[in-house]
Motif scaffolding. Structure first.
Motif, PDB file in Angstrom:
ATOM      1  N   ARG A  73       2.436   1.765  -3.367  1.00  0.00           N
ATOM      2  CA  ARG A  73       1.470   2.206  -4.386  1.00  0.00           C
ATOM      3  C   ARG A  73       1.089   3.670  -4.202  1.00  0.00           C
ATOM      4  O   ARG A  73       0.950   4.413  -5.154  1.00  0.00           O
ATOM      5  CB  ARG A  73       0.213   1.325  -4.366  1.00  0.00           C
ATOM      6  CG  ARG A  73       0.473  -0.114  -4.825  1.00  0.00           C
ATOM      7  CD  ARG A  73      -0.832  -0.878  -5.010  1.00  0.00           C
ATOM      8  NE  ARG A  73      -1.601  -0.360  -6.133  1.00  0.00           N
ATOM      9  CZ  ARG A  73      -1.429  -0.721  -7.397  1.00  0.00           C
ATOM     10  NH1 ARG A  73      -0.533  -1.636  -7.704  1.00  0.00           N
ATOM     11  NH2 ARG A  73      -2.173  -0.189  -8.350  1.00  0.00           N
ATOM     12  N   MET A  74       0.934   4.093  -2.942  1.00  0.00           N
ATOM     13  CA  MET A  74       0.556   5.505  -2.751  1.00  0.00           C
ATOM     14  C   MET A  74       1.727   6.429  -3.095  1.00  0.00           C
ATOM     15  O   MET A  74       1.552   7.482  -3.689  1.00  0.00           O
ATOM     16  CB  MET A  74       0.043   5.761  -1.322  1.00  0.00           C
ATOM     17  CG  MET A  74       1.097   5.672  -0.260  1.00  0.00           C
ATOM     18  SD  MET A  74       0.551   6.249   1.364  1.00  0.00           S
ATOM     19  CE  MET A  74      -0.707   5.114   1.775  1.00  0.00           C
TER      20      MET A  74
ATOM     21  N   LEU B 230      -6.001   3.259  -7.944  1.00  0.00           N
ATOM     22  CA  LEU B 230      -6.671   2.589  -6.819  1.00  0.00           C
ATOM     23  C   LEU B 230      -7.255   1.273  -7.330  1.00  0.00           C
ATOM     24  O   LEU B 230      -7.865   1.234  -8.396  1.00  0.00           O
ATOM     25  CB  LEU B 230      -7.800   3.466  -6.280  1.00  0.00           C
ATOM     26  CG  LEU B 230      -7.425   4.871  -5.802  1.00  0.00           C
ATOM     27  CD1 LEU B 230      -8.655   5.577  -5.240  1.00  0.00           C
ATOM     28  CD2 LEU B 230      -6.321   4.831  -4.747  1.00  0.00           C
ATOM     29  N   GLU B 231      -7.062   0.235  -6.531  1.00  0.00           N
ATOM     30  CA  GLU B 231      -7.599  -1.076  -6.932  1.00  0.00           C
ATOM     31  C   GLU B 231      -8.852  -1.402  -6.127  1.00  0.00           C
ATOM     32  O   GLU B 231      -9.088  -0.792  -5.081  1.00  0.00           O
ATOM     33  CB  GLU B 231      -6.539  -2.155  -6.641  1.00  0.00           C
ATOM     34  CG  GLU B 231      -5.277  -1.984  -7.482  1.00  0.00           C
ATOM     35  CD  GLU B 231      -4.224  -3.006  -7.093  1.00  0.00           C
ATOM     36  OE1 GLU B 231      -3.936  -3.135  -5.883  1.00  0.00           O
ATOM     37  OE2 GLU B 231      -3.706  -3.675  -7.998  1.00  0.00           O
TER      38      GLU B 231
ATOM     39  N   TYR C 131     -10.566   5.321   1.932  1.00  0.00           N
ATOM     40  CA  TYR C 131     -10.145   4.061   1.286  1.00  0.00           C
ATOM     41  C   TYR C 131      -8.855   3.552   1.934  1.00  0.00           C
ATOM     42  O   TYR C 131      -8.707   2.355   2.203  1.00  0.00           O
ATOM     43  CB  TYR C 131      -9.977   4.364  -0.201  1.00  0.00           C
ATOM     44  CG  TYR C 131      -9.323   3.301  -1.053  1.00  0.00           C
ATOM     45  CD1 TYR C 131     -10.071   2.313  -1.686  1.00  0.00           C
ATOM     46  CD2 TYR C 131      -7.945   3.324  -1.259  1.00  0.00           C
ATOM     47  CE1 TYR C 131      -9.459   1.368  -2.491  1.00  0.00           C
ATOM     48  CE2 TYR C 131      -7.327   2.383  -2.069  1.00  0.00           C
ATOM     49  CZ  TYR C 131      -8.083   1.398  -2.679  1.00  0.00           C
ATOM     50  OH  TYR C 131      -7.472   0.470  -3.472  1.00  0.00           O
ATOM     51  N   LEU C 132      -7.920   4.458   2.231  1.00  0.00           N
ATOM     52  CA  LEU C 132      -6.660   4.059   2.876  1.00  0.00           C
ATOM     53  C   LEU C 132      -6.920   3.394   4.238  1.00  0.00           C
ATOM     54  O   LEU C 132      -6.395   2.312   4.521  1.00  0.00           O
ATOM     55  CB  LEU C 132      -5.753   5.285   3.066  1.00  0.00           C
ATOM     56  CG  LEU C 132      -4.579   5.101   4.038  1.00  0.00           C
ATOM     57  CD1 LEU C 132      -3.604   4.037   3.543  1.00  0.00           C
ATOM     58  CD2 LEU C 132      -3.841   6.422   4.266  1.00  0.00           C
TER      59      LEU C 132
ATOM     60  N   THR D 130      -6.122   7.621  -9.346  1.00  0.00           N
ATOM     61  CA  THR D 130      -4.886   7.238  -8.662  1.00  0.00           C
ATOM     62  C   THR D 130      -4.891   7.861  -7.264  1.00  0.00           C
ATOM     63  O   THR D 130      -5.775   8.634  -6.925  1.00  0.00           O
ATOM     64  CB  THR D 130      -3.646   7.774  -9.410  1.00  0.00           C
ATOM     65  OG1 THR D 130      -3.634   9.201  -9.270  1.00  0.00           O
ATOM     66  CG2 THR D 130      -3.665   7.390 -10.873  1.00  0.00           C
ATOM     67  N   TRP D 131      -3.883   7.524  -6.492  1.00  0.00           N
ATOM     68  CA  TRP D 131      -3.818   7.996  -5.099  1.00  0.00           C
ATOM     69  C   TRP D 131      -3.837   9.517  -4.991  1.00  0.00           C
ATOM     70  O   TRP D 131      -4.431  10.073  -4.093  1.00  0.00           O
ATOM     71  CB  TRP D 131      -2.573   7.426  -4.408  1.00  0.00           C
ATOM     72  CG  TRP D 131      -2.788   6.012  -3.987  1.00  0.00           C
ATOM     73  CD1 TRP D 131      -2.654   4.905  -4.772  1.00  0.00           C
ATOM     74  CD2 TRP D 131      -3.216   5.560  -2.699  1.00  0.00           C
ATOM     75  NE1 TRP D 131      -2.965   3.775  -4.046  1.00  0.00           N
ATOM     76  CE2 TRP D 131      -3.307   4.152  -2.762  1.00  0.00           C
ATOM     77  CE3 TRP D 131      -3.523   6.187  -1.502  1.00  0.00           C
ATOM     78  CZ2 TRP D 131      -3.700   3.368  -1.670  1.00  0.00           C
ATOM     79  CZ3 TRP D 131      -3.908   5.415  -0.408  1.00  0.00           C
ATOM     80  CH2 TRP D 131      -3.996   4.028  -0.506  1.00  0.00           C
TER      81      TRP D 131
ATOM     82  N   SER E 174      -7.441  11.238  -7.309  1.00  0.00           N
ATOM     83  CA  SER E 174      -8.843  11.035  -6.935  1.00  0.00           C
ATOM     84  C   SER E 174      -9.233  12.015  -5.833  1.00  0.00           C
ATOM     85  O   SER E 174      -8.388  12.707  -5.281  1.00  0.00           O
ATOM     86  CB  SER E 174      -9.055   9.621  -6.417  1.00  0.00           C
ATOM     87  OG  SER E 174      -8.368   8.719  -7.226  1.00  0.00           O
TER      88      SER E 174
ATOM     89  N   THR F 176       0.845  -1.210   0.000  1.00  0.00           N
ATOM     90  CA  THR F 176       0.000   0.000   0.000  1.00  0.00           C
ATOM     91  C   THR F 176       0.873   1.250   0.000  1.00  0.00           C
ATOM     92  O   THR F 176       0.640   2.203  -0.742  1.00  0.00           O
ATOM     93  CB  THR F 176      -0.911  -0.003   1.254  1.00  0.00           C
ATOM     94  OG1 THR F 176      -1.801  -1.099   1.146  1.00  0.00           O
ATOM     95  CG2 THR F 176      -1.692   1.285   1.388  1.00  0.00           C
TER      96      THR F 176
ATOM     97  N   VAL G 222     -15.375   2.614  -6.133  1.00  0.00           N
ATOM     98  CA  VAL G 222     -14.115   2.537  -6.899  1.00  0.00           C
ATOM     99  C   VAL G 222     -14.447   2.295  -8.375  1.00  0.00           C
ATOM    100  O   VAL G 222     -13.914   2.970  -9.263  1.00  0.00           O
ATOM    101  CB  VAL G 222     -13.197   1.405  -6.365  1.00  0.00           C
ATOM    102  CG1 VAL G 222     -11.992   1.212  -7.281  1.00  0.00           C
ATOM    103  CG2 VAL G 222     -12.720   1.712  -4.951  1.00  0.00           C
TER     104      VAL G 222
ATOM    105  N   VAL H 211     -10.105   8.939  -1.080  1.00  0.00           N
ATOM    106  CA  VAL H 211      -8.850   8.178  -0.994  1.00  0.00           C
ATOM    107  C   VAL H 211      -8.436   7.978   0.458  1.00  0.00           C
ATOM    108  O   VAL H 211      -7.960   6.903   0.834  1.00  0.00           O
ATOM    109  CB  VAL H 211      -7.688   8.896  -1.723  1.00  0.00           C
ATOM    110  CG1 VAL H 211      -6.456   8.007  -1.756  1.00  0.00           C
ATOM    111  CG2 VAL H 211      -8.068   9.241  -3.124  1.00  0.00           C
TER     112      VAL H 211
END
Ligand code: F6P
Ligand code: MG
Length: 435
Positions: free
Chosen positions: A68-69, A75-76, A117-118, A105-106, A109, A65, A93, A114
Motif C-alpha cells: 500500500r505504501m 491511509l485506512e 501511523y506506519l 495517501t501515503w 499526507s 502495508t 485519520v 504518516v
C-alpha cells in the motif's frame, strides 16, 4: 506569515521525505518481514506450532502495508483494537480524510503523521497475535547497536566516573563534555542506517571535544550556566530534570551517564527518563531496552560495572526514574500536548529543564514544518513551553529553525543548493528556550 510554514509531506520528488517514503520505509518493513520469516522455527520451538499462524498473519499484514505504501494508496483506519491509542489515531485519520479527501495517501499526507501511523500499524500487526503480541521485532538490531559501540560506551563510563572525583578541571567543563557526548550519541539511529548497527564511527568523547564546528547552534554552555549551575543557589528547592529519550544502544548509554552525573553533582535531586511504550522508529528506547542495557552494564567487568552500581542506587532511591506515556507514540506535534495529554503536560511543567533527544522529538517540537532556517526557534514551538527546554539533535530531516544568519550563510556557501547537511546526521543543534 511564518506561523503558517507548510508541513512536510513526501510528495515532492527528491526531498528526504520523498526518499523516506520511496526507499526507507519499504526497506524497513521488508527487513522486518525477512526477520520474522527467518525466526519462524525459533518461534515454533518457543511457543509451539500455534506460533506458525502468528508468523503468517504478521507477514501478511506487513506485506500488505508495504504494498500500500509503495503504490501510494489511501491511509485506512487502524483495525486492531488492542491498544488504547486506537481512538486517537483513527480520529485523526478520519478528520484528515474529511479535510483532504482524496489526498490522504501515503505520500500526500503530512510526513510526521504518516511515519508515526506506519510504526503504529507495525505494532498493531504484532499486538493482535496470540504469541507474538509482546515481541520486540526491532530488539535484535538495538542490542547489536549496543554491542557494536561497546568500546565507546566503556570509554565514556570511565570518563563519567573520573569526572565525579576529579578536582583538577571545573565541574562545568565535564558536564559540557557529557552533554555533548549525549548529543553526538544521536547519530546512532537505526532507521537511517537501514539496520547497520555500527553507525557511530568515532568515540563520543572525541566527538564531544572536536566536533564543535558541526554544531550549528550550541546552547549547551548557556543551559549549564543559566539553568543548571544556578540550582545551587536554591538548595532548599526540589530540582528536577527530565530527559525525553530517543534511541537505545550507544545513545541511551550516553543519556544514562548524563542523568547519573547530574544527580551525582548534587545540583539536581531527580532525573526522570521518558521512553516509549512500544517499538518505535526502529531504535527508540522501550522499558525492555532500558532494563537490558543496565543488565549488560552489570555483566561487564570494568568501569561499566562500577557505573552500574552507582546508577542502580539512584534508581532504588528514586533519584533517577524511568517512565513512559502513550503520548510519546502519538503522531501529534508537541504544541498539541496540552490538549491531547494534559496530564503529561502538567507533569513536565514541574521540571526545571526538559532535554529532548533526537531528530523525531525535534520534528515534533517544531511541528515538522518548513520554517525559514533563521526563524525564531521559540516561535516555531508554537507555544509549547511547559518549562525551559533544551533540544539535543543531529539533523536528519528537512526542518530546522533558530539558526543564526552566519550559520545559514555558511551552509549555503559550503553546500549551495544541496540540502544534504539537513539530513546526513553530520550536523547538530543544541537549542535552549528558557521560561
Ligand atoms: O525518518 C524520519 C526521521 O526523523 C529521520 O529523519 C530520522 O532518521 C529518524 O526518523 C529518527 O531519528 P531519531 O532517532 O534521531 O529521532
Ligand atoms: Mg529514534
Amino acid at each position: 506569515a511564518s506561523g503558517f510554514a507548510p508541513k512536510i509531506t513526501s510528495f515532492q520528488e527528491g526531498t528526504w521525505a520523498y526518499i523516506t517514503a520511496r526507499d526507507r520505509w519499504p526497506k524497513i518493513v521488508g527487513k522486518l518481514v525477512d526477520h520474522i520469516h527467518c525466526s519462524r522455527r525459533r518461534f515454533m520451538e518457543e511457543y509451539g506450532s500455534e506460533a506458525d499462524a502468528d508468523v503468517k498473519n504478521v507477514i501478511h499484514a506487513l506485506s500488505e502495508t508495504r504494498y500500500r505504501m509503495m503504490t501510494d494508496k489511501p491511509l485506512e483506519d487502524l483495525k486492531d483494537e488492542y491498544y488504547v491509542d486506537i481512538g486517537v489515531y483513527n480520529k485523526l485519520v478520519q478528520d484528515k480524510r474529511k479535510e483532504n479527501e482524496p489526498l490522504l495517501t501515503w505520500y500526500k499526507s503530512e510526513w510526521l503523521f504518516v511515519e508515526c501511523y506506519l510504526y503504529r500499524l507495525i505494532y498493531g500487526a504484532f499486538h493482535q497475535q496470540k504469541h507474538l503480541s509482546k515481541y520486540d521485532y526491532f530488539g535484535e538490531q538495538k542490542r547489536d547497536s549496543f554491542k557494536e559501540h561497546l568500546r565507546h560506551i566503556e570509554e565514556s563510563a570511565k570518563f563519567t566516573l573520573e569526572a565525579s572525583t576529579s578536582n583538577d578541571v571545573p565541574f562545568s567543563f565535564y558536564l559540557f563534555l557529557i552533554f555533548q557526548s549525549s548529543l553526538w550519541g544521536n547519530q546512532s539511529d537505526l532507521s537511517v542506517s537501514g539496520g547497520d548497527a555500527s553507525t557511530v564511527k568515532h568515540s563520543l568523547l572525541e566527538a564531544a571535544r572536536a566536533r564543535d564546528s558541526y554544531i550549528l547552534q550550541n546552547d549547551v554552555e548557556k543551559a549549564i550556566k543559566e539553568i543548571i549551575l544556578p540550582l545551587k543557589e536554591r538548595p532548599a528547592s526540589h530540582h528536577r530534570i527530565d530527559i525525553i529519550l530517543d534511541n537505545a544502544g550507544v545513545e541511551l548509554s550516553m543519556d544514562l551517564f548524563l542523568a547519573d552525573f547530574l544527580v551525582h553533582s548534587g545540583l539536581v535531586n531527580n532525573v526522570i527518563l521518558h521512553g516509549k511504550k512500544f517499538p518505535w522508529f526502529v531504535s527508540d528506547v522501550t522499558s525492555v531496552d532500558f532494563e537490558w542495557t543496565l543488565q549488560q552494564m552489570e555483566n561487564d567487568e570494568g568501569d561499566l560495572k562500577t557505573f552500574h552500581e552507582r546508577f542502580q542506587e539512584k534508581l532504588k532511591s528514586g533519584k533517577i526514574a524511568y517512565t513512559s506515556h502513550d503520548f510519546w507514540t502519538y503522531p501529534h506535534a508537541f504544541c498539541d500536548m496540552k490538549e491531547a495529554a494534559p496530564d503529561l503536560y502538567e507533569e513536565l511543567a514541574k521540571s526545571n529543564l526538559l532535554i529532548f533527544k533526537g531528530d523525531l522529538n525535534y520534528r515534533k517540537l517544531v511541528g515538522d514544518r518548513y520554517w525559514p532556517w533563521n526563524y525564531s526557534f521559540e516561535k516555531s514551538l508554537c507555544s509549547f513551553l511547559p518549562t525551559s527546554l533544551l533540544t539535543l539533535r543531529t539533523l536528519k530531516a528537512e526542518t530546522v529553525s533558530g539558526l543564526s544568519a552566519e550559520a545559514v550563510e555558511r551552509m549555503k556557501r559550503e553546500f549551495g543548493e544541496d540540502t544534504k547537511w539537513l539530513t546526513s546526521g553530520d550536523f547538530a543543534v543544541a537549542q535552549l528556550v528558557k521560561i
